[in-house]
Design a protein around this motif. Sequence first.
Motif, PDB file in Angstrom:
ATOM      1  N   ALA A 168      79.398 -27.946  66.890  1.00  0.00           N
ATOM      2  CA  ALA A 168      78.607 -28.209  67.979  1.00  0.00           C
ATOM      3  C   ALA A 168      78.742 -29.996  67.972  1.00  0.00           C
ATOM      4  O   ALA A 168      77.616 -30.447  68.474  1.00  0.00           O
ATOM      5  CB  ALA A 168      77.019 -28.019  67.676  1.00  0.00           C
ATOM      6  N   GLY A 169      80.074 -30.423  68.044  1.00  0.00           N
ATOM      7  CA  GLY A 169      80.247 -31.673  68.396  1.00  0.00           C
ATOM      8  C   GLY A 169      80.264 -31.452  70.020  1.00  0.00           C
ATOM      9  O   GLY A 169      79.937 -30.623  70.617  1.00  0.00           O
ATOM     10  N   LEU A 173      79.590 -28.319  72.133  1.00  0.00           N
ATOM     11  CA  LEU A 173      78.518 -28.195  72.993  1.00  0.00           C
ATOM     12  C   LEU A 173      78.774 -27.956  74.467  1.00  0.00           C
ATOM     13  O   LEU A 173      78.255 -27.144  75.217  1.00  0.00           O
ATOM     14  CB  LEU A 173      77.817 -29.663  72.876  1.00  0.00           C
ATOM     15  CG  LEU A 173      77.021 -29.860  71.609  1.00  0.00           C
ATOM     16  CD1 LEU A 173      76.801 -31.393  71.664  1.00  0.00           C
ATOM     17  CD2 LEU A 173      75.800 -29.047  71.269  1.00  0.00           C
ATOM     18  N   GLU A 191      77.148 -24.588  62.742  1.00  0.00           N
ATOM     19  CA  GLU A 191      77.304 -25.913  62.850  1.00  0.00           C
ATOM     20  C   GLU A 191      76.448 -26.672  61.476  1.00  0.00           C
ATOM     21  O   GLU A 191      75.428 -26.208  61.251  1.00  0.00           O
ATOM     22  CB  GLU A 191      77.099 -26.534  63.843  1.00  0.00           C
ATOM     23  CG  GLU A 191      76.547 -27.877  64.154  1.00  0.00           C
ATOM     24  CD  GLU A 191      77.710 -29.022  63.809  1.00  0.00           C
ATOM     25  OE1 GLU A 191      78.820 -28.884  64.336  1.00  0.00           O
ATOM     26  OE2 GLU A 191      77.636 -29.793  62.705  1.00  0.00           O
ATOM     27  N   SER A 193      75.630 -29.746  60.868  1.00  0.00           N
ATOM     28  CA  SER A 193      74.751 -30.728  61.114  1.00  0.00           C
ATOM     29  C   SER A 193      73.384 -30.204  61.974  1.00  0.00           C
ATOM     30  O   SER A 193      73.631 -29.781  62.659  1.00  0.00           O
ATOM     31  CB  SER A 193      75.350 -31.869  61.832  1.00  0.00           C
ATOM     32  OG  SER A 193      74.465 -32.487  62.557  1.00  0.00           O
ATOM     33  N   ARG A 196      73.031 -31.575  65.489  1.00  0.00           N
ATOM     34  CA  ARG A 196      73.998 -30.951  66.246  1.00  0.00           C
ATOM     35  C   ARG A 196      73.539 -29.482  66.724  1.00  0.00           C
ATOM     36  O   ARG A 196      73.816 -28.977  67.835  1.00  0.00           O
ATOM     37  CB  ARG A 196      75.451 -30.903  65.897  1.00  0.00           C
ATOM     38  CG  ARG A 196      75.987 -32.157  65.899  1.00  0.00           C
ATOM     39  CD  ARG A 196      77.581 -32.352  65.595  1.00  0.00           C
ATOM     40  NE  ARG A 196      78.155 -33.708  65.891  1.00  0.00           N
ATOM     41  CZ  ARG A 196      79.346 -33.914  65.838  1.00  0.00           C
ATOM     42  NH1 ARG A 196      80.309 -33.037  65.122  1.00  0.00           N
ATOM     43  NH2 ARG A 196      80.019 -34.937  66.281  1.00  0.00           N
ATOM     44  N   ARG A 197      72.923 -28.515  65.475  1.00  0.00           N
ATOM     45  CA  ARG A 197      72.469 -27.508  65.777  1.00  0.00           C
ATOM     46  C   ARG A 197      71.395 -27.415  66.774  1.00  0.00           C
ATOM     47  O   ARG A 197      71.153 -26.526  67.870  1.00  0.00           O
ATOM     48  CB  ARG A 197      72.012 -26.762  64.424  1.00  0.00           C
ATOM     49  CG  ARG A 197      73.008 -26.307  63.632  1.00  0.00           C
ATOM     50  CD  ARG A 197      72.465 -25.133  62.614  1.00  0.00           C
ATOM     51  NE  ARG A 197      71.262 -25.795  61.638  1.00  0.00           N
ATOM     52  CZ  ARG A 197      71.691 -26.262  60.653  1.00  0.00           C
ATOM     53  NH1 ARG A 197      72.885 -26.477  60.349  1.00  0.00           N
ATOM     54  NH2 ARG A 197      70.643 -26.685  59.940  1.00  0.00           N
ATOM     55  N   ARG A 199      70.989 -29.656  69.404  1.00  0.00           N
ATOM     56  CA  ARG A 199      71.608 -29.808  70.513  1.00  0.00           C
ATOM     57  C   ARG A 199      72.141 -28.615  71.172  1.00  0.00           C
ATOM     58  O   ARG A 199      71.997 -28.384  72.282  1.00  0.00           O
ATOM     59  CB  ARG A 199      72.484 -30.850  70.623  1.00  0.00           C
ATOM     60  CG  ARG A 199      72.960 -31.449  71.766  1.00  0.00           C
ATOM     61  CD  ARG A 199      72.125 -32.356  72.472  1.00  0.00           C
ATOM     62  NE  ARG A 199      71.647 -33.671  71.850  1.00  0.00           N
ATOM     63  CZ  ARG A 199      72.008 -34.830  71.864  1.00  0.00           C
ATOM     64  NH1 ARG A 199      73.070 -34.844  72.828  1.00  0.00           N
ATOM     65  NH2 ARG A 199      71.729 -35.958  71.134  1.00  0.00           N
ATOM     66  N   SER A 234      85.710 -26.704  66.184  1.00  0.00           N
ATOM     67  CA  SER A 234      85.393 -27.718  65.303  1.00  0.00           C
ATOM     68  C   SER A 234      86.772 -28.469  64.693  1.00  0.00           C
ATOM     69  O   SER A 234      86.660 -29.622  64.196  1.00  0.00           O
ATOM     70  CB  SER A 234      84.828 -27.060  63.755  1.00  0.00           C
ATOM     71  OG  SER A 234      85.559 -26.456  63.158  1.00  0.00           O
ATOM     72  N   THR A 326      79.890 -37.016  62.243  1.00  0.00           N
ATOM     73  CA  THR A 326      78.842 -36.175  63.056  1.00  0.00           C
ATOM     74  C   THR A 326      77.537 -36.629  63.018  1.00  0.00           C
ATOM     75  O   THR A 326      76.807 -35.807  62.906  1.00  0.00           O
ATOM     76  CB  THR A 326      78.901 -34.523  62.416  1.00  0.00           C
ATOM     77  OG1 THR A 326      78.151 -34.474  61.042  1.00  0.00           O
ATOM     78  CG2 THR A 326      80.247 -34.018  62.096  1.00  0.00           C
ATOM     79  N   ALA A 329      75.972 -36.049  68.258  1.00  0.00           N
ATOM     80  CA  ALA A 329      76.128 -34.977  68.946  1.00  0.00           C
ATOM     81  C   ALA A 329      77.028 -34.894  70.036  1.00  0.00           C
ATOM     82  O   ALA A 329      77.791 -34.085  70.266  1.00  0.00           O
ATOM     83  CB  ALA A 329      74.833 -34.031  69.197  1.00  0.00           C
TER      84      ALA A 329
END
Length: 340
Positions: A168-169, A173, A191, A193, A196-197, A199, A234, A326, A329
């Motif tokens: 989910a970078g 996203l 994900e 992070s 990031r999750r 987001r 990823s 990371t 996000a």
Amino acid sequence: MPAAVYDGGGVITVRDVDVPTVGADDVLVEVSHCGICGTDLHLVLGDHARPGSVLGHEWAGSVAALGAGVAGWELGTPVVATPEPGCGVCRACMRGRPSVCLRRDPPDYLSFRGAFSRFVTVPARRLARLPAGLSTRVAALTEPTAIALHTVTLAKLEPTDRILVTGAGPVGLLTTAVLASRGFHDVTVVEPSPLRRARALAVGAATAIDPGELPVPEIGLPVAEPFTVVFECSGHAAAAEAALDQLDYAGTFVFVGTGHDPTRVNHNRFIVLELTAIGAFNYDADGFTSALGLLASGALPTDLLIEPTDITLDALASTITALARTEIAGKVLVRPEVSA
Ligand SMILES: [Zn+2]
Ligand SMILES: [Zn+2]
């Protein structure tokens, strides 16, 4: 003009360089914003870029000067650059895949003159106007949005698909948000992070989980709740390998994220479950038009996909490091200026 120049050894230096010369058929564009792409991270942190190059390919700007042979453009017009069209007659083009046209000049990933600088030149035939109401800042997302649309096109999704997005970078996203805009809501994002999750859920994922929550299948069998399609965003081999294990019979695996270490593919699983693997590289034939339309429509949560604070050229190197860790996000946009 100021530019962030790659000096080799992972080092980026901001310095004054000459404004590029404008050929007869070219247009000089003043860059408004340029996004930082995963490719830029690889080229810098992996020391693949050629010293002296200026990176940055996700940009929008406004027309600043016209070559002697260019007509039909006015100074100040907001624009993005579109890819060269395919030849139209080769095997790839005949199959509707101009991104991989066989007659294209080989891409030069290593030494191109990018938009982490105040001005770029573009052949006038490649310019596209922004739709009314679309800012050059948001239009900097045009290229990665065209990529996300292409991955979704290639996957040939069905309304009933259960979709897994790994990573989910910025790429994951945007893929998740494009899926949601196209009516696909059964999307799980995996994900590590927590930032990031969170987001991913905000931009349209139904579920966001840690990689440690993914089950390990029995030999030759799907997991208990398998997915029909995986978008691997990823670029990490371990993430890709764990995601392959989550596919159902006749599932489709789409490689989107590039990475350093190659993924090991369990061919036995591919055979027994009759899986399909797809590589998604660039764009649909009408990809930039679709991306501009989607961005202008307001259907994408661009305020969540783009980080709220833009950076200047002098913060590029440290931001690339933070992205690789990371710690960020969304998409970071660079303004081609130097902070005071
Ligand atoms: Zn990119
Ligand atoms: Zn072609």
